[in-house]
Structure formats: structure tokens, C-alpha cells
Design a protein around this motif. Structure first.
Motif, PDB file in Angstrom:
ATOM      1  N   ILE A 221      -4.121   4.355   3.505  1.00  0.00           N
ATOM      2  CA  ILE A 221      -4.506   2.863   3.021  1.00  0.00           C
ATOM      3  C   ILE A 221      -6.004   2.941   2.588  1.00  0.00           C
ATOM      4  O   ILE A 221      -6.711   2.831   3.614  1.00  0.00           O
ATOM      5  CB  ILE A 221      -3.929   1.824   3.917  1.00  0.00           C
TER       6      ILE A 221
ATOM      7  N   GLU B  42      -7.363  -0.026   0.742  1.00  0.00           N
ATOM      8  CA  GLU B  42      -7.717  -1.200   0.825  1.00  0.00           C
ATOM      9  C   GLU B  42      -6.275  -1.956   1.325  1.00  0.00           C
ATOM     10  O   GLU B  42      -5.325  -2.109   0.528  1.00  0.00           O
ATOM     11  CB  GLU B  42      -8.223  -1.669  -0.351  1.00  0.00           C
ATOM     12  N   GLU B  43      -6.411  -2.746   2.328  1.00  0.00           N
ATOM     13  CA  GLU B  43      -5.302  -3.340   2.930  1.00  0.00           C
ATOM     14  C   GLU B  43      -5.393  -4.829   2.201  1.00  0.00           C
ATOM     15  O   GLU B  43      -5.726  -5.784   2.813  1.00  0.00           O
ATOM     16  CB  GLU B  43      -5.132  -3.478   4.514  1.00  0.00           C
TER      17      GLU B  43
ATOM     18  N   LEU C 135      -0.417  -4.780   1.054  1.00  0.00           N
ATOM     19  CA  LEU C 135      -0.304  -3.645   2.171  1.00  0.00           C
ATOM     20  C   LEU C 135      -0.711  -4.372   3.130  1.00  0.00           C
ATOM     21  O   LEU C 135      -1.018  -3.593   4.439  1.00  0.00           O
ATOM     22  CB  LEU C 135      -1.300  -2.502   1.547  1.00  0.00           C
ATOM     23  N   ARG C 136      -0.794  -5.546   3.549  1.00  0.00           N
ATOM     24  CA  ARG C 136      -1.159  -6.118   4.761  1.00  0.00           C
ATOM     25  C   ARG C 136      -0.145  -5.870   5.911  1.00  0.00           C
ATOM     26  O   ARG C 136       0.957  -5.908   5.633  1.00  0.00           O
ATOM     27  CB  ARG C 136      -1.260  -7.745   4.385  1.00  0.00           C
TER      28      ARG C 136
ATOM     29  N   GLY D  58      -1.383  -0.343   7.124  1.00  0.00           N
ATOM     30  CA  GLY D  58      -2.052   0.661   7.209  1.00  0.00           C
ATOM     31  C   GLY D  58      -2.603   0.491   8.511  1.00  0.00           C
ATOM     32  O   GLY D  58      -2.268   0.242   9.705  1.00  0.00           O
ATOM     33  N   PRO D  59      -3.813   1.680   8.791  1.00  0.00           N
ATOM     34  CA  PRO D  59      -4.381   2.522   7.842  1.00  0.00           C
ATOM     35  C   PRO D  59      -3.597   3.563   7.439  1.00  0.00           C
ATOM     36  O   PRO D  59      -4.134   4.271   6.244  1.00  0.00           O
ATOM     37  CB  PRO D  59      -5.643   2.795   8.620  1.00  0.00           C
TER      38      PRO D  59
ATOM     39  N   ALA E 281      -4.335   2.642  -2.311  1.00  0.00           N
ATOM     40  CA  ALA E 281      -3.779   3.776  -1.411  1.00  0.00           C
ATOM     41  C   ALA E 281      -3.701   5.218  -2.020  1.00  0.00           C
ATOM     42  O   ALA E 281      -3.633   5.137  -3.504  1.00  0.00           O
ATOM     43  CB  ALA E 281      -2.429   3.745  -0.974  1.00  0.00           C
TER      44      ALA E 281
END
Length: 189
Positions: free
Chosen positions: A107, A109-110, A114-115, A118-119, A142
Motif C-alpha cells: 500500500i 497511500e492508505e 484502503l483505510r 496496509g501497509p 498500491a
């Protein structure tokens, strides 16, 4: 909480029914619709968001390039991700690794969808085709060791694309990704 209406645009992928069922299981009013629908057909149904499924080839994407520009939150999965890239000026290409397989994702950028994922995460993906170049106004979310653009989002619009399949059980935290997208739709309502 209100039940949102989400339409799944059927691109004839093997897991369209799983997207539909996953959204329904999350309490959504989900409906599978043809990718040959017109923009007017879609808007008449007053959806709160659209999910574009995977599919075999861009040639089977129907009216997808027009539908994917509807002003709603949109999640593109696999072919839907590629369709989004193409419609907004990105480039797609044949991937080096075709077929479904486990892919380890980094990931970058979360963001909203995508919260909490990740990572790193493990997903089930097909890379028969893939996004080769981000469209203007999109950012990388990602990547993996086999694909530089595994996920992306538009800088200002609620448009998200993932190369992998969050609807299948082999994808870690796939349900969370779908829940995050539902929250994006809820916030926009």
C-alpha cells in the motif's frame, strides 16, 4: 443506517455474482446490471454508487467507457480498474502474469478505500491485462512486484480502481475494502 443502492456493472467476469452477494451481505441494496445499459438507464435507478466488475476483455466492456464517467462514487475491480484508466486517459497493456494468483500488495497511500488494509496485504488477482500508466489526475494507491499500478484513485472525484478482487475469500481484508467504499458512498449521499 440507511441501506444504500449500489449497482454492479456486469463485465462478464467470473466473480460478478460474488460482488453482488458481498454487497448484499453488507446490508446494501445491490443489483447486477448489464454493461450495455445506457447512462439514462443507470441514472433512472438512482444509485448511490457503482461497482464495475472484472471481465475477460476490454472488447466485452459494453458501454462501460460512458458509464464509468457518471458522477457517482465508483469502484472499478480488475477490468473495471482498467476501464477507468482507459476512459480517463491512462494506458493499459497485456500483463506479464496472466491468470488468477496470490499477489503481495504494498500500500503506497492508505486513502479512503484502503483505510485499515496496509501497509501490506495479500490479494487474489488476475493480470491478464493491467494499467500501464495512470490517467491524469489519478494517484497511485498500491503496487506489487508484478504490477506497478495495483490500485489508484482520482485526486478530487470519488473514483477508485483496484486490479485485485476484493470479493473473493482469498483476498485478505477484501470485505474491509468494500466496506470502505460503502462509507465513501454514504458520505457522498
Amino acid at each position: 443506517m440507511d441501506k444504500l443502492k449500489l449497482l454492479v456493472i456486469n463485465n462478464y467476469g467470473q466473480t460478478c455474482h460474488l460482488i453482488h452477494r458481498s454487497l448484499r451481505d453488507l446490508g446494501m441494496d445491490a443489483k447486477l446490471v448489464s454493461n450495455t445499459s445506457t447512462v439514462e438507464d443507470i441514472l433512472k435507478q438512482s444509485p448511490d454508487g457503482l461497482v464495475f466488475s472484472g471481465g475477460p476483455t476490454m472488447e466485452r466492456a459494453g458501454n462501460g467507457e460512458n458509464l464509468i464517467k457518471i458522477d457517482l462514487p465508483i469502484l472499478g475491480i480488475c477490468l473495471g480498474h482498467q476501464l477507468m484508466a482507459k476512459a480517463y486517459g491512462g494506458e493499459i497493456r497485456t500483463g506479464q502474469y496472466g491468470g488468477f494468483a496470490r499477489v503481495d500488495i504494498d500500500i503506497v497511500e492508505e486513502d479512503d478505500i484502503l483505510r485499515g488494509i496496509g501497509p501490506k496485504t495479500v490479494v487474489w488477482a488476475s493480470h491478464q491485462d493491467e494499467v500501464a500508466k495512470l490517467p491524469p489526475d489519478f494517484v497511485l494507491l498500491a503496487k506489487s512486484n508484478i504490477c506497478d499500478i495495483e490500485a489508484m484513485r482520482h485526486k478530487t472525484k470519488p473514483l477508485f480502481g483496484v486490479q485485485w478482487h476484493p470479493e473473493v475469500s482469498h483476498t485478505e481484508k477484501g470485505t474491509l475494502l468494500l466496506q470502505n467504499f460503502i462509507e465513501v458512498c454514504r458520505q457522498r449521499k
